[in-house]
Design a protein around this motif. Structure first.
Motif, short mmCIF file in Angstrom:
data_model
loop_
_atom_site.label_atom_id
_atom_site.label_comp_id
_atom_site.label_asym_id
_atom_site.label_seq_id
_atom_site.Cartn_x
_atom_site.Cartn_y
_atom_site.Cartn_z
N MET A 1 0.74 -1.32 0.08
CA MET A 1 -0.04 0.01 0.10
C MET A 1 0.96 1.41 0.09
N LYS A 2 1.93 1.42 0.56
CA LYS A 2 2.83 2.20 0.84
C LYS A 2 3.39 2.70 -0.70
N ALA A 3 3.60 1.75 -1.35
CA ALA A 3 4.13 1.92 -2.75
C ALA A 3 2.90 2.62 -3.56
N ILE A 4 1.83 2.26 -3.49
CA ILE A 4 0.77 2.97 -4.33
C ILE A 4 -0.01 4.46 -3.73
N ALA A 5 0.43 4.42 -2.34
CA ALA A 5 0.36 5.79 -1.76
C ALA A 5 1.30 6.73 -2.37
N ILE A 6 2.48 6.24 -2.48
CA ILE A 6 3.79 6.97 -3.05
C ILE A 6 3.50 7.48 -4.41
N LEU A 7 3.07 6.56 -5.36
CA LEU A 7 3.25 6.51 -6.48
C LEU A 7 1.71 7.08 -7.25
N GLY A 8 0.85 7.17 -6.43
CA GLY A 8 -0.34 7.49 -6.81
C GLY A 8 -1.09 6.48 -7.46
N ASP B 1 8.74 -3.51 -8.19
CA ASP B 1 9.89 -2.69 -8.16
C ASP B 1 10.06 -2.00 -6.78
N TYR B 2 8.87 -1.25 -6.16
CA TYR B 2 9.10 -0.62 -5.15
C TYR B 2 9.34 -1.67 -3.93
N VAL B 3 8.69 -2.79 -3.96
CA VAL B 3 8.65 -3.65 -2.93
C VAL B 3 10.18 -4.31 -2.97
N ILE C 1 -6.72 7.27 4.21
CA ILE C 1 -5.75 6.19 4.23
C ILE C 1 -4.77 6.58 3.51
N ARG C 2 -4.55 7.15 2.58
CA ARG C 2 -3.27 7.27 1.60
C ARG C 2 -2.55 8.51 2.21
N TYR C 3 -3.16 9.42 2.94
CA TYR C 3 -2.52 10.44 3.72
C TYR C 3 -1.93 9.83 4.92
N ALA C 4 -2.42 8.92 5.52
CA ALA C 4 -1.65 8.23 6.76
C ALA C 4 -0.44 7.43 6.30
N LEU C 5 -0.71 6.97 5.23
CA LEU C 5 0.52 6.02 4.56
C LEU C 5 1.73 6.68 4.26
N LEU C 6 1.51 8.11 3.81
CA LEU C 6 2.31 9.03 3.34
C LEU C 6 3.03 9.49 4.54
#
Length: 68
Positions: free
Chosen positions: A1-8, A17-19, A59-64
């Motif tokens: 989820m962190k990858a998706i949050a960062i990459l949009g 690749d992120y993982v 949720i996205r904000y919290a991950l970021l």
């Protein structure tokens, strides 16, 4: 989820690749696919046009912000 949050909106390859970069080891395609499917089923992420995204901005904000 962190990858998706960062990459949009992130494609599967970008997530993989992120993982690999963060864990510094090979992660199987099966593992990443299984985890993405589970996150979709739970409603944390959604898939549109081969891209994954986090529909809930809180949720996205919290991950970021979790590294602060």
């Amino acid at each position: 989820m962190k990858a998706i949050a960062i990459l949009g909106n992130a494609r599967w390859k970008n997530i993989m690749d992120y993982v690999i970069t963060k864990t510094r080891r090979k992660v199987s395609n099966t593992t990443v696919s299984r985890d993405l499917k589970k996150l979709i089923k739970m409603g944390f992420i959604e898939k549109r046009n081969d891209e994954y995204r986090i529909p809930d901005p809180i949720i996205r904000y919290a991950l970021l912000e979790e590294d602060i």
